[in-house]
Design a protein around this motif. Structure first.
Motif, PDB file in Angstrom:
ATOM      1  N   LYS A 197      39.375  40.932  43.958  1.00 53.38           N
ATOM      2  CA  LYS A 197      40.241  40.572  45.073  1.00 53.38           C
ATOM      3  C   LYS A 197      40.400  39.073  45.280  1.00 53.38           C
ATOM      4  CE  LYS A 197      42.079  44.255  46.776  1.00 53.38           C
ATOM      5  NZ  LYS A 197      43.535  44.378  46.953  1.00 53.38           N
ATOM      6  N   ALA A 198      39.624  38.266  44.592  1.00 51.37           N
ATOM      7  CA  ALA A 198      39.773  36.810  44.689  1.00 51.37           C
ATOM      8  C   ALA A 198      40.221  36.290  43.339  1.00 51.37           C
ATOM      9  CB  ALA A 198      38.469  36.152  45.133  1.00 51.37           C
ATOM     10  N   GLN A 199      41.456  36.599  42.972  1.00 57.13           N
ATOM     11  CA  GLN A 199      41.990  36.177  41.689  1.00 57.13           C
ATOM     12  C   GLN A 199      43.518  36.191  41.741  1.00 57.13           C
ATOM     13  OE1 GLN A 199      40.522  39.125  38.883  1.00 57.13           O
ATOM     14  NE2 GLN A 199      42.278  40.447  39.246  1.00 57.13           N
ATOM     15  N   PHE A 200      44.139  35.595  40.715  1.00 59.19           N
ATOM     16  CA  PHE A 200      45.600  35.505  40.669  1.00 59.19           C
ATOM     17  C   PHE A 200      46.243  36.786  40.141  1.00 59.19           C
ATOM     18  CE2 PHE A 200      44.340  31.127  40.971  1.00 59.19           C
ATOM     19  CZ  PHE A 200      45.335  30.549  41.744  1.00 59.19           C
ATOM     20  N   LYS A 201      45.568  37.470  39.256  1.00 58.93           N
ATOM     21  CA  LYS A 201      46.096  38.703  38.698  1.00 58.93           C
ATOM     22  C   LYS A 201      45.905  39.845  39.685  1.00 58.93           C
ATOM     23  CE  LYS A 201      47.881  41.169  35.335  1.00 58.93           C
ATOM     24  NZ  LYS A 201      49.276  40.954  34.885  1.00 58.93           N
ATOM     25  N   ILE A 202      46.969  40.576  39.946  1.00 58.50           N
ATOM     26  CA  ILE A 202      46.911  41.691  40.883  1.00 58.50           C
ATOM     27  C   ILE A 202      46.547  42.960  40.130  1.00 58.50           C
ATOM     28  CG2 ILE A 202      48.218  43.096  42.521  1.00 58.50           C
ATOM     29  CD1 ILE A 202      49.981  40.587  42.970  1.00 58.50           C
ATOM     30  N   ASN A 235      44.934  40.345  47.672  1.00 52.39           N
ATOM     31  CA  ASN A 235      44.153  39.308  46.994  1.00 52.39           C
ATOM     32  C   ASN A 235      44.138  38.067  47.874  1.00 52.39           C
ATOM     33  OD1 ASN A 235      44.226  41.172  44.901  1.00 52.39           O
ATOM     34  ND2 ASN A 235      44.516  39.625  43.322  1.00 52.39           N
ATOM     35  N   LEU A 236      43.016  37.362  47.880  1.00 52.68           N
ATOM     36  CA  LEU A 236      42.857  36.170  48.711  1.00 52.68           C
ATOM     37  C   LEU A 236      42.683  34.946  47.831  1.00 52.68           C
ATOM     38  CD1 LEU A 236      42.438  34.850  51.529  1.00 52.68           C
ATOM     39  CD2 LEU A 236      39.989  35.359  51.259  1.00 52.68           C
ATOM     40  N   ILE A 237      43.550  33.939  48.044  1.00 59.76           N
ATOM     41  CA  ILE A 237      43.457  32.671  47.318  1.00 59.76           C
ATOM     42  C   ILE A 237      43.340  31.548  48.346  1.00 59.76           C
ATOM     43  CG2 ILE A 237      44.599  31.076  45.736  1.00 59.76           C
ATOM     44  CD1 ILE A 237      46.097  33.517  44.588  1.00 59.76           C
ATOM     45  N   ILE A 238      42.163  30.950  48.438  1.00 56.38           N
ATOM     46  CA  ILE A 238      41.931  29.830  49.347  1.00 56.38           C
ATOM     47  C   ILE A 238      41.996  28.548  48.526  1.00 56.38           C
ATOM     48  CG2 ILE A 238      40.264  28.726  50.884  1.00 56.38           C
ATOM     49  CD1 ILE A 238      39.266  31.476  51.670  1.00 56.38           C
ATOM     50  N   ASN A 239      42.815  27.600  48.969  1.00 57.27           N
ATOM     51  CA  ASN A 239      43.092  26.390  48.192  1.00 57.27           C
ATOM     52  C   ASN A 239      42.346  25.176  48.733  1.00 57.27           C
ATOM     53  OD1 ASN A 239      45.610  27.237  46.388  1.00 57.27           O
ATOM     54  ND2 ASN A 239      45.913  28.112  48.424  1.00 57.27           N
ATOM     55  N   ASP A 291      30.020  32.451  39.993  1.00 64.06           N
ATOM     56  CA  ASP A 291      30.494  33.761  40.440  1.00 64.06           C
ATOM     57  C   ASP A 291      31.040  33.636  41.856  1.00 64.06           C
ATOM     58  OD1 ASP A 291      30.978  36.375  41.062  1.00 64.06           O
ATOM     59  OD2 ASP A 291      28.934  37.087  40.731  1.00 64.06           O
ATOM     60  N   ILE A 292      32.368  33.750  42.016  1.00 68.00           N
ATOM     61  CA  ILE A 292      32.987  33.617  43.330  1.00 68.00           C
ATOM     62  C   ILE A 292      32.530  34.719  44.276  1.00 68.00           C
ATOM     63  CG2 ILE A 292      35.023  34.960  42.662  1.00 68.00           C
ATOM     64  CD1 ILE A 292      34.940  31.995  45.130  1.00 68.00           C
ATOM     65  N   TYR A 293      32.176  35.883  43.739  1.00 70.14           N
ATOM     66  CA  TYR A 293      31.872  37.018  44.598  1.00 70.14           C
ATOM     67  C   TYR A 293      30.485  36.951  45.225  1.00 70.14           C
ATOM     68  CZ  TYR A 293      36.241  38.679  42.815  1.00 70.14           C
ATOM     69  OH  TYR A 293      37.581  38.765  42.504  1.00 70.14           O
ATOM     70  N   GLN A 294      29.702  35.965  44.847  1.00 66.39           N
ATOM     71  CA  GLN A 294      28.436  35.707  45.543  1.00 66.39           C
ATOM     72  C   GLN A 294      28.550  34.519  46.500  1.00 66.39           C
ATOM     73  OE1 GLN A 294      24.700  35.976  43.227  1.00 66.39           O
ATOM     74  NE2 GLN A 294      25.962  36.451  41.441  1.00 66.39           N
ATOM     75  N   TYR A 295      29.742  33.957  46.600  1.00 65.61           N
ATOM     76  CA  TYR A 295      29.927  32.745  47.411  1.00 65.61           C
ATOM     77  C   TYR A 295      30.376  33.108  48.823  1.00 65.61           C
ATOM     78  CZ  TYR A 295      31.026  27.868  48.382  1.00 65.61           C
ATOM     79  OH  TYR A 295      31.042  26.599  48.896  1.00 65.61           O
TER      80      TYR A 295
END
Length: 454
Positions: A43-48, A202-206, A241-245
């Motif tokens: 869910k935290a990526q550009f590809k859907i 999907n969530l993209i934080i810039n 690993d973004i999913y542990q952040y």
């Protein structure tokens, strides 16, 4: 035998020296290296990987701009209105959104929506007990986070960490956000990107990369370029690993406005040990609209027949200094000159215009009958409110009266008679192509202007 005061003092000094010695790295970063079993969550990526809504061939992107609590309230107000503007027709536009690209203040509601569940209608056993409804969202987006942040400075552990480690103002605000927005209810465990509701977009934080890399480091993402809190960039640029952040730290990184907040720091795990760092700050410096990431989403998801981009823009027209003032200084400027803020605003305005022009030009090259870019702007509100909204400062606190004015403006703007929304309805509900000759659409509440007319 009890230790003497002299012995205790000596031990205390040794502990303090040890803390100071390790302070450069202690609490500097929390991101974990990639494991041998990477998360299957996507869910935290550009590809859907999983399309939302009823129209499987329509890619819907929601971009939320920066602007402190003004942007947080504006974005959440629009999101709440998008849910119900065509509810009589059985269409919830917010449920059709596949990706949210957010910057700074816009990241507060973006991230909250991502981890929340709809009140009374959605069963989510793995969700953290955070709910998305008008009353809850309005309360959270209108809180005075500046005062809460300031008070948190004086917790004993924060005092020690702030003065003797790399723990800084941004870390304290990140924890403030976590405690109010991004933790589990009752137990208070800070949420990570793995806690995103799988039914959400999907969530993209810039954020903006503020790192000077060593000559031995080979990396394309240089100083001043966008670094997103996605698995794509975390793997490529941090070996992490973004999913542990923690989501709160990503939101704070996106909102770390220079001169007010410090950099948010990440470990660069690509080296295999924790002696290299990445420093990021406010995403608005690279792109305050979230459009560059929206463009990247479009490039990486080519299987959609129709594309809809909704930009919620909290931009306010710069006021500058009155021509009637002989002295441009405020009281605070006698100690620290604040003209750098006006200078920064002028640069951001130019960057914003270029980003908009480039994004519109790239969408214009697509099939106009299948592409729509709706730009929601403060400038499109009624004249009696426009000047008042323009005067709302960029800060993480907002007066209740100002928040109510934003709600009033959006309730009048996000309405059925809005031709931009009518076209979105036409595409999503009827499955037909756009009726417009121009992909870019705006609409002023006090007129029938649209199709890019300003």
């Amino acid at each position: 035998m009890k230790p003497s005061i002299k012995q205790l003092t000596k031990v205390s000094w040794l502990i303090l020296i040890a803390v100071i010695h390790t302070g450069c790295s202690t609490f500097a970063a929390t991101n974990e290296p990639l494991s041998n079993n990477p998360s299957s969550f996507k869910k935290a990526q550009f590809k859907i990987e999983q399309d939302r809504g009823n129209k499987q061939k329509s890619l819907v992107i929601l971009a939320l701009s920066g602007g402190g609590s003004r942007a947080a309230v504006l974005s959440s107000s629009v999101m709440l209105e998008l849910e119900k503007v065509f509810s009589d027709d059985g269409l919830n536009i917010l449920e059709e959104v596949d990706v949210i690209s957010s910057v700074s203040g816009g990241s507060l509601p973006a991230a909250y929506y991502a981890i929340s569940q709809d009140s009374g209608t959605e069963v989510c056993e793995t969700c953290p007990g955070r709910y998305w409804d008008t009353e809850t969202v309005n309360d959270l987006m209108r809180k005075d986070y500046v005062s809460k942040w300031f008070r948190n400075w004086f917790w004993p552990d924060n005092i020690v960490k702030y003065w003797f480690t790399a723990y800084d103002r941004s870390d304290i605000m990140a924890q403030t956000f976590a405690d109010n927005l991004y933790d589990t209810r009752y137990l208070g465990f800070d949420l990570t990107f793995a806690d995103i509701n799988p039914k959400r977009p999907n969530l993209i934080i810039n954020s903006t990369n503020g790192t000077t890399y060593s000559t031995s480091t080979s990396i394309d993402n240089k100083f001043g370029k966008i670094l997103t809190f996605t698995s794509d960039d975390f793997i490529d640029y941090a070996g992490s690993d973004i999913y542990q952040y923690e989501i709160s730290r990503a939101v704070m990184a996106s909102a770390s406005f220079p001169a007010v907040f410090n950099f948010m720091t990440l470990y660069d795990h690509r080296s295999g040990h924790n002696d290299q760092y990445i420093h990021v700050f406010d995403g608005g410096n690279a792109d305050n609209l979230g459009l560059l990431s929206a463009e990247r989403v479009i490039k990486e998801n080519t299987g959609y027949e129709r594309i809809i981009v909704i930009l919620v823009d909290a931009f306010t027209e710069s006021q500058g200094v009155s021509s009637e003032k002989p002295d441009a200084r405020s009281l605070f400027s006698f100690f620290v000159d604040l003209n750098f803020i006006d200078s920064s605003n002028s640069l951001l305005e130019n960057n914003r215009k270029n980003l908009l022009d480039n994004f519109k030009a790239k969408l214009d090259s697509r099939d106009k009958s299948k592409t729509l870019f709706y730009h929601v702007r403060i400038q499109d509100t009624a004249p009696d409110l426009r000047n008042q909204l323009n005067a709302i400062a960029t800060d993480f606190k907002i007066e209740e009266d100002d928040a109510n004015k934003i709600d009033q403006a959006m309730k009048a703007l996000i309405v059925k008679r809005n031709p931009c929304l009518q076209d979105i309805r036409h595409i999503l509900l009827d499955g037909k192509t756009s009726l417009r000759d121009d992909v870019y659409c705006t609409w002023k509440e006090d007129s029938s202007l649209s199709a890019g007319k300003n």
